[in-house]
Design a protein around this motif. Structure first.
Motif, PDB file in Angstrom:
ATOM      1  N   PHE A  95       0.835  -1.210   0.000  1.00  0.00           N
ATOM      2  CA  PHE A  95       0.000   0.000   0.000  1.00  0.00           C
ATOM      3  C   PHE A  95       0.863   1.251   0.000  1.00  0.00           C
ATOM      4  CE2 PHE A  95      -2.768  -3.334   1.400  1.00  0.00           C
ATOM      5  CZ  PHE A  95      -4.027  -2.974   0.944  1.00  0.00           C
ATOM      6  N   SER A  96       0.280   2.378  -0.457  1.00  0.00           N
ATOM      7  CA  SER A  96       1.019   3.638  -0.359  1.00  0.00           C
ATOM      8  C   SER A  96       0.495   4.512   0.783  1.00  0.00           C
ATOM      9  CB  SER A  96       0.991   4.400  -1.683  1.00  0.00           C
ATOM     10  OG  SER A  96      -0.320   4.637  -2.088  1.00  0.00           O
ATOM     11  N   TRP A  97      -0.725   4.212   1.257  1.00  0.00           N
ATOM     12  CA  TRP A  97      -1.293   4.927   2.402  1.00  0.00           C
ATOM     13  C   TRP A  97      -1.908   3.910   3.364  1.00  0.00           C
ATOM     14  CZ3 TRP A  97      -2.525  10.292   3.378  1.00  0.00           C
ATOM     15  CH2 TRP A  97      -2.115  11.190   2.363  1.00  0.00           C
ATOM     16  N   VAL A  98      -1.856   4.235   4.662  1.00  0.00           N
ATOM     17  CA  VAL A  98      -2.617   3.496   5.671  1.00  0.00           C
ATOM     18  C   VAL A  98      -3.352   4.539   6.517  1.00  0.00           C
ATOM     19  CG1 VAL A  98      -2.552   1.845   7.560  1.00  0.00           C
ATOM     20  CG2 VAL A  98      -0.859   1.678   5.721  1.00  0.00           C
ATOM     21  N   HIS A  99      -4.694   4.508   6.475  1.00  0.00           N
ATOM     22  CA  HIS A  99      -5.496   5.524   7.179  1.00  0.00           C
ATOM     23  C   HIS A  99      -5.844   5.102   8.597  1.00  0.00           C
ATOM     24  CE1 HIS A  99      -7.149   7.845   3.475  1.00  0.00           C
ATOM     25  NE2 HIS A  99      -6.201   7.025   3.031  1.00  0.00           N
ATOM     26  N   SER A 100      -5.577   3.853   8.951  1.00  0.00           N
ATOM     27  CA  SER A 100      -6.176   3.281  10.158  1.00  0.00           C
ATOM     28  C   SER A 100      -5.149   2.856  11.196  1.00  0.00           C
ATOM     29  CB  SER A 100      -7.047   2.089   9.741  1.00  0.00           C
ATOM     30  OG  SER A 100      -6.353   1.278   8.788  1.00  0.00           O
ATOM     31  N   VAL A 101      -4.065   3.596  11.313  1.00  0.00           N
ATOM     32  CA  VAL A 101      -3.078   3.296  12.362  1.00  0.00           C
ATOM     33  C   VAL A 101      -3.616   3.851  13.678  1.00  0.00           C
ATOM     34  CG1 VAL A 101      -0.742   3.752  13.185  1.00  0.00           C
ATOM     35  CG2 VAL A 101      -1.152   3.353  10.746  1.00  0.00           C
ATOM     36  N   ASP A 102      -3.699   2.995  14.699  1.00  0.00           N
ATOM     37  CA  ASP A 102      -4.255   3.492  15.970  1.00  0.00           C
ATOM     38  C   ASP A 102      -3.417   3.108  17.179  1.00  0.00           C
ATOM     39  OD1 ASP A 102      -4.827   0.819  16.130  1.00  0.00           O
ATOM     40  OD2 ASP A 102      -6.987   1.065  16.397  1.00  0.00           O
ATOM     41  N   ARG A 103      -2.239   2.510  16.938  1.00  0.00           N
ATOM     42  CA  ARG A 103      -1.368   2.229  18.084  1.00  0.00           C
ATOM     43  C   ARG A 103       0.091   2.168  17.644  1.00  0.00           C
ATOM     44  NH1 ARG A 103      -4.148  -2.166  16.298  1.00  0.00           N
ATOM     45  NH2 ARG A 103      -3.116  -4.205  16.352  1.00  0.00           N
ATOM     46  N   LEU A 104       0.957   2.410  18.621  1.00  0.00           N
ATOM     47  CA  LEU A 104       2.380   2.524  18.328  1.00  0.00           C
ATOM     48  C   LEU A 104       2.958   1.231  17.781  1.00  0.00           C
ATOM     49  CD1 LEU A 104       4.803   4.360  18.429  1.00  0.00           C
ATOM     50  CD2 LEU A 104       5.157   3.701  20.818  1.00  0.00           C
ATOM     51  N   LYS A 105       2.512   0.105  18.318  1.00  0.00           N
ATOM     52  CA  LYS A 105       3.050  -1.180  17.881  1.00  0.00           C
ATOM     53  C   LYS A 105       2.897  -1.355  16.362  1.00  0.00           C
ATOM     54  CE  LYS A 105       2.565  -6.153  18.630  1.00  0.00           C
ATOM     55  NZ  LYS A 105       1.687  -7.218  19.146  1.00  0.00           N
ATOM     56  N   VAL A 106       1.730  -1.018  15.864  1.00  0.00           N
ATOM     57  CA  VAL A 106       1.468  -1.153  14.425  1.00  0.00           C
ATOM     58  C   VAL A 106       2.359  -0.194  13.634  1.00  0.00           C
ATOM     59  CG1 VAL A 106      -0.287  -0.603  12.686  1.00  0.00           C
ATOM     60  CG2 VAL A 106      -0.835  -2.147  14.564  1.00  0.00           C
ATOM     61  N   ALA A 107       2.493   1.026  14.115  1.00  0.00           N
ATOM     62  CA  ALA A 107       3.335   1.999  13.408  1.00  0.00           C
ATOM     63  C   ALA A 107       4.791   1.530  13.379  1.00  0.00           C
ATOM     64  CB  ALA A 107       3.229   3.367  14.083  1.00  0.00           C
ATOM     65  N   ARG A 108       5.274   1.009  14.499  1.00  0.00           N
ATOM     66  CA  ARG A 108       6.665   0.512  14.559  1.00  0.00           C
ATOM     67  C   ARG A 108       6.888  -0.596  13.553  1.00  0.00           C
ATOM     68  NH1 ARG A 108       7.281   0.678  20.655  1.00  0.00           N
ATOM     69  NH2 ARG A 108       8.320   2.677  20.970  1.00  0.00           N
ATOM     70  N   ARG A 109       5.942  -1.507  13.496  1.00  0.00           N
ATOM     71  CA  ARG A 109       6.094  -2.635  12.557  1.00  0.00           C
ATOM     72  C   ARG A 109       6.049  -2.145  11.118  1.00  0.00           C
ATOM     73  NH1 ARG A 109       5.192  -7.921  14.800  1.00  0.00           N
ATOM     74  NH2 ARG A 109       4.521  -8.577  12.721  1.00  0.00           N
ATOM     75  N   LEU A 110       5.116  -1.239  10.816  1.00  0.00           N
ATOM     76  CA  LEU A 110       5.045  -0.711   9.446  1.00  0.00           C
ATOM     77  C   LEU A 110       6.359  -0.018   9.086  1.00  0.00           C
ATOM     78  CD1 LEU A 110       1.408   0.762   9.445  1.00  0.00           C
ATOM     79  CD2 LEU A 110       2.186  -1.277   8.193  1.00  0.00           C
ATOM     80  N   SER A 111       6.927   0.700  10.022  1.00  0.00           N
ATOM     81  CA  SER A 111       8.189   1.393   9.784  1.00  0.00           C
ATOM     82  C   SER A 111       9.315   0.391   9.511  1.00  0.00           C
ATOM     83  CB  SER A 111       8.524   2.260  10.998  1.00  0.00           C
ATOM     84  OG  SER A 111       9.868   2.653  10.985  1.00  0.00           O
ATOM     85  N   GLU A 112       9.412  -0.627  10.367  1.00  0.00           N
ATOM     86  CA  GLU A 112      10.479  -1.625  10.190  1.00  0.00           C
ATOM     87  C   GLU A 112      10.309  -2.402   8.890  1.00  0.00           C
ATOM     88  OE1 GLU A 112      10.029  -3.975  13.711  1.00  0.00           O
ATOM     89  OE2 GLU A 112      10.778  -2.329  14.978  1.00  0.00           O
ATOM     90  N   GLN A 113       9.061  -2.595   8.480  1.00  0.00           N
ATOM     91  CA  GLN A 113       8.794  -3.496   7.367  1.00  0.00           C
ATOM     92  C   GLN A 113       8.634  -2.783   6.022  1.00  0.00           C
ATOM     93  OE1 GLN A 113       5.427  -5.418   9.181  1.00  0.00           O
ATOM     94  NE2 GLN A 113       6.708  -6.878  10.304  1.00  0.00           N
ATOM     95  N   ARG A 114       8.595  -1.466   6.026  1.00  0.00           N
ATOM     96  CA  ARG A 114       8.536  -0.728   4.760  1.00  0.00           C
ATOM     97  C   ARG A 114       9.887  -0.866   4.075  1.00  0.00           C
ATOM     98  NH1 ARG A 114       4.762   1.134   1.107  1.00  0.00           N
ATOM     99  NH2 ARG A 114       5.412   3.084   0.145  1.00  0.00           N
TER     100      ARG A 114
END
Ligand SMILES: *Cc1c(COP(=O)(O)O)cnc(C)c1O
Length: 234
Positions: A95-114
């Motif tokens: 994906f190029s956008w994620v509109h539904s991030v609602d917690r730090l854990k998810v953001a951290r994983r998206l960052s590491e995995q991008r």
């Protein structure tokens, strides 16, 4: 029955009119065609009519459509559904956008995995604006902490806020919810000027897009008005 191309034309005109009436810059509001439960043939029709940005709620369904539409160039895929943290890897790469991030854990994983070769993943924080027990999204009080942490993460661009206000509210309350989200974004921008673009308000659906635009929406997420009524997901 009107075609998807006709519907896209009508929705686009509605957006233009509401943008003008709100005294906002032409082109400052974008249409995200919400394509959950729609077939890849329906998406193909929308692409042929010029639509490029699609919002999907269910990962596997979205991946199937991406595969079926891989002959089409330049489709912009937005993830807008609840995120299970074990699904972040595929979200981060497809994906190029994620509109539904609602917690730090998810953001951290998206960052590491991008993947480093890709442009930063555009992120909106989903806010539970009406404090509904059943709804996903963070509480408004959590936002300052989330913004200061997430803005440090590589591979992400913190674009703004998303909400799905309770559609059963009276019109004046719905409008107040949109306004609250807009005010919250402004406050965050003042408080965290380095945090990222913070230029995005993802709010407004088929039934309330004009009100959302009047209150500052930059992405309206429209399903039914583009594709017709949805069948319940089987
Ligand atoms: C389904 C959905 C929409 C679109 O709703 P419509 O009423 O069909 O326009 C918008 N945003 C989210 C998060 C959705 O799940």
């Amino acid at each position: 029955m009107s075609s998807i191309a006709d519907n896209l034309g009508s929705v686009t005109r509605l957006i233009q009119k509401a943008t003008l009436q709100a005294g906002r810059e032409p082109g400052s509001v974008s249409l995200l065609a919400v394509s959950k439960t729609r077939s890849s043939e329906e998406l193909r029709e929308a692409v042929a009519a010029g639509q490029r940005a699609f919002g999907e709620n269910y990962l596997q369904e979205a991946l199937d459509k991406m595969f079926e539409l891989s002959d089409l160039a330049d489709i912009d895929w937005h993830f807008i559904g609840p995120i299970q943290s074990n699904k972040t890897r595929q979200i981060a790469s497809a994906f190029s956008w994620v509109h539904s991030v609602d917690r730090l854990k998810v953001a951290r994983r998206l960052s590491e995995q991008r993947e480093p070769g890709l442009p930063p993943l555009n992120i909106c924080l989903q806010v539970n604006i009406n404090n509904e027990a059943s709804k996903s999204g963070c509480q408004p009080e959590e936002l300052p902490g989330l913004v200061s942490e997430i803005s440090q993460l590589p591979g992400l661009s913190l674009r703004g806020l998303m909400a799905i206000p309770d559609p059963e509210q009276a019109e004046s309350e719905l409008r107040a919810s949109f306004r609250k989200l807009a005010n919250t974004l402004n406050e965050l921008k003042q408080e965290y000027p380095q945090a990222g673009p913070l230029d995005t308000l993802s709010m407004g659906m088929s039934g309330d897009l004009e009100m959302a635009i009047a209150e500052g929406a930059t992405w309206v997420r429209i399903g039914t008005a583009v594709f017709g009524n949805r069948q319940p997901k089987s």
